[in-house]
Motif scaffolding. Sequence first.
Motif, PDB file in Angstrom:
ATOM      1  N   UNK A 111      23.822   8.991  -9.654  1.00  0.00           N
ATOM      2  CA  UNK A 111      25.035   8.624  -8.908  1.00  0.00           C
ATOM      3  C   UNK A 111      24.948   9.015  -7.432  1.00  0.00           C
ATOM      4  N   UNK A 112      24.686  10.301  -7.097  1.00  0.00           N
ATOM      5  CA  UNK A 112      24.586  10.643  -5.671  1.00  0.00           C
ATOM      6  C   UNK A 112      23.386  10.000  -4.979  1.00  0.00           C
ATOM      7  N   UNK A 113      22.268   9.813  -5.691  1.00  0.00           N
ATOM      8  CA  UNK A 113      21.101   9.204  -5.060  1.00  0.00           C
ATOM      9  C   UNK A 113      21.405   7.769  -4.641  1.00  0.00           C
ATOM     10  N   UNK A 152      22.275   5.936   3.834  1.00  0.00           N
ATOM     11  CA  UNK A 152      21.183   6.359   4.707  1.00  0.00           C
ATOM     12  C   UNK A 152      21.206   7.839   5.023  1.00  0.00           C
ATOM     13  N   UNK A 153      21.462   8.686   4.016  1.00  0.00           N
ATOM     14  CA  UNK A 153      21.553  10.126   4.233  1.00  0.00           C
ATOM     15  C   UNK A 153      20.219  10.808   3.939  1.00  0.00           C
ATOM     16  N   UNK A 154      20.159  12.107   4.211  1.00  0.00           N
ATOM     17  CA  UNK A 154      18.982  12.922   3.911  1.00  0.00           C
ATOM     18  C   UNK A 154      19.308  13.829   2.733  1.00  0.00           C
ATOM     19  N   UNK A 155      18.535  13.691   1.660  1.00  0.00           N
ATOM     20  CA  UNK A 155      18.755  14.459   0.427  1.00  0.00           C
ATOM     21  C   UNK A 155      17.641  15.477   0.261  1.00  0.00           C
ATOM     22  N   UNK A 156      18.031  16.727   0.021  1.00  0.00           N
ATOM     23  CA  UNK A 156      17.077  17.814  -0.192  1.00  0.00           C
ATOM     24  C   UNK A 156      17.356  18.409  -1.570  1.00  0.00           C
ATOM     25  N   UNK A 157      16.329  18.432  -2.436  1.00  0.00           N
ATOM     26  CA  UNK A 157      16.505  18.923  -3.806  1.00  0.00           C
ATOM     27  C   UNK A 157      15.437  19.968  -4.126  1.00  0.00           C
ATOM     28  N   UNK A 158      15.868  21.086  -4.643  1.00  0.00           N
ATOM     29  CA  UNK A 158      14.935  22.110  -5.108  1.00  0.00           C
ATOM     30  C   UNK A 158      14.607  21.834  -6.576  1.00  0.00           C
ATOM     31  N   UNK A 159      13.319  21.697  -6.880  1.00  0.00           N
ATOM     32  CA  UNK A 159      12.821  21.454  -8.238  1.00  0.00           C
ATOM     33  C   UNK A 159      13.397  20.165  -8.831  1.00  0.00           C
ATOM     34  N   UNK A 160      13.025  19.058  -8.225  1.00  0.00           N
ATOM     35  CA  UNK A 160      13.466  17.744  -8.684  1.00  0.00           C
ATOM     36  C   UNK A 160      13.013  17.461 -10.103  1.00  0.00           C
ATOM     37  N   UNK A 174      10.043   7.234 -10.467  1.00  0.00           N
ATOM     38  CA  UNK A 174      10.976   6.128 -10.235  1.00  0.00           C
ATOM     39  C   UNK A 174      12.032   6.517  -9.215  1.00  0.00           C
ATOM     40  N   UNK A 175      12.508   7.762  -9.274  1.00  0.00           N
ATOM     41  CA  UNK A 175      13.485   8.232  -8.287  1.00  0.00           C
ATOM     42  C   UNK A 175      12.891   8.241  -6.882  1.00  0.00           C
ATOM     43  N   UNK A 176      11.661   8.710  -6.762  1.00  0.00           N
ATOM     44  CA  UNK A 176      11.003   8.755  -5.455  1.00  0.00           C
ATOM     45  C   UNK A 176      10.780   7.340  -4.922  1.00  0.00           C
ATOM     46  N   UNK A 177      10.366   6.439  -5.805  1.00  0.00           N
ATOM     47  CA  UNK A 177      10.079   5.071  -5.367  1.00  0.00           C
ATOM     48  C   UNK A 177      11.326   4.344  -4.864  1.00  0.00           C
ATOM     49  N   UNK A 206      14.273  11.643   1.192  1.00  0.00           N
ATOM     50  CA  UNK A 206      14.268  12.568   0.060  1.00  0.00           C
ATOM     51  C   UNK A 206      13.228  13.646   0.308  1.00  0.00           C
ATOM     52  N   UNK A 207      13.658  14.903   0.304  1.00  0.00           N
ATOM     53  CA  UNK A 207      12.762  16.056   0.440  1.00  0.00           C
ATOM     54  C   UNK A 207      12.962  16.903  -0.806  1.00  0.00           C
TER      55      UNK A 207
END
Length: 422
Positions: A306-308, A315-323, A334-337, A351-352
């Motif tokens: 949902x948030x992705x 067009x935001x910047x998403x930072x996730x620890x331990x995706x 698939x999420x990265x692609x 996405x970082x």
Amino acid sequence: MLIDFRVKNFRSLRDEQVLSLVAAKDNSLSDTNTLSTGLKAVPRMLPSAAIYGANASGKSNLIKALQYMRGVVLESATLIQPGQTFAVQPFRLDPSSEKEPTEFEVTFVLDQVRYQYGFSMTSKRIVSEYLLVYKAFKPQQWFERHYDSDQDKDVYDFGTGLKGPKTLWEKATRPNALFLSMAVQLNSEDLRPVFDWFARDLVIFNEQAPLNTQFAIQLLKDAESKKRICDFLTTADISISDIEVVTDKVPGQKVHFDLTAGKTELRSEEFEESRLRFTHVTDQGKAVFDLDDESNGTRILVFLAAPILDILDKGLTLVIDELDTSLHTLLVRELVRLFHRPEINRRGAQLIFTTHDTSLLDAPGLFRRDQIWLVEKDTSQASTLVALAEFSPRKNEALGKGYLSGRYGGIPFLTHHSGEVD
């Protein structure tokens, strides 16, 4: 888009570390794995970056550093009280570092204007703060602030690019508040885009800021958003054909204040509570399950999708620890692609993420070399962030095998029972 993030003397990050999303001069996967900025100085950026490292290497500290910087920007003018100290943690295994300030800086592009904003701080005060704005190739210094210990006061230097009652903002800024934050509170239109980048354009998920399940539930109440989430789950080979948001009335109690009588009372009331119901369809039939019946991986994927999808739209910047926590490696790919597909990522979302999933390194066409970063600790227990590209791996090199063999660093040293160390 985030261009780079710099941090110094924060937790295990003793020396200055730089995470850059500037694309190298490499034409590989340029159509999918780079983003055009329209700027001559930084023509192409990266839509994603993966950060690898052993447990306790400092990967999470890098995310926490950006999160801490964001928190100071958002809260120093409103939530921090006069005289209140910050809970900032410098590198504590070196007496000299423990006495030095912690430094943060971000550079980002917003509406084709490049901003470079940073500050340094101790637990007691802001030591320095500055903002450079690149409306042309040459930067304009909008403001610079530093603490003069001899005079025990902040000294400001303003540029002509910043408009508004600067003297008023300066006088209102406490030693433990950022000038940027205070000026925006006092209606600075020029500085509002910088503040809003931290508030709206930078999204961070980690143990301190977990996924917001209510956000997913609200999106699932919208028919179009629900269809997109269900379509993504189908693409991820999960047999969920529909997600229903069921709202129930549940009993509860609420405190009411009677100012006239000067007393409070506890009243029984009904509250609305939403829950999810999942319809699974297979060749043999269909069934409906509650959220608790779903696997942990499916729950995370639903609340992450949902948030992705919203971040990609905006067009935001998403930072996730331990995706990769509780997610199969194919789902992570698939999420990265999604961020690498121009027809979906039309507004330059990024996405970082940190991960231990080495299979991503050799996934065909998933990453360029400049999208991989490694974190490791040296003998003094200070963390170092290094780009994989600095090791100049061959284009056909098995990166996962090279990483696990220690060719690039970023893996733990394991002690055997014999006492020998690998």
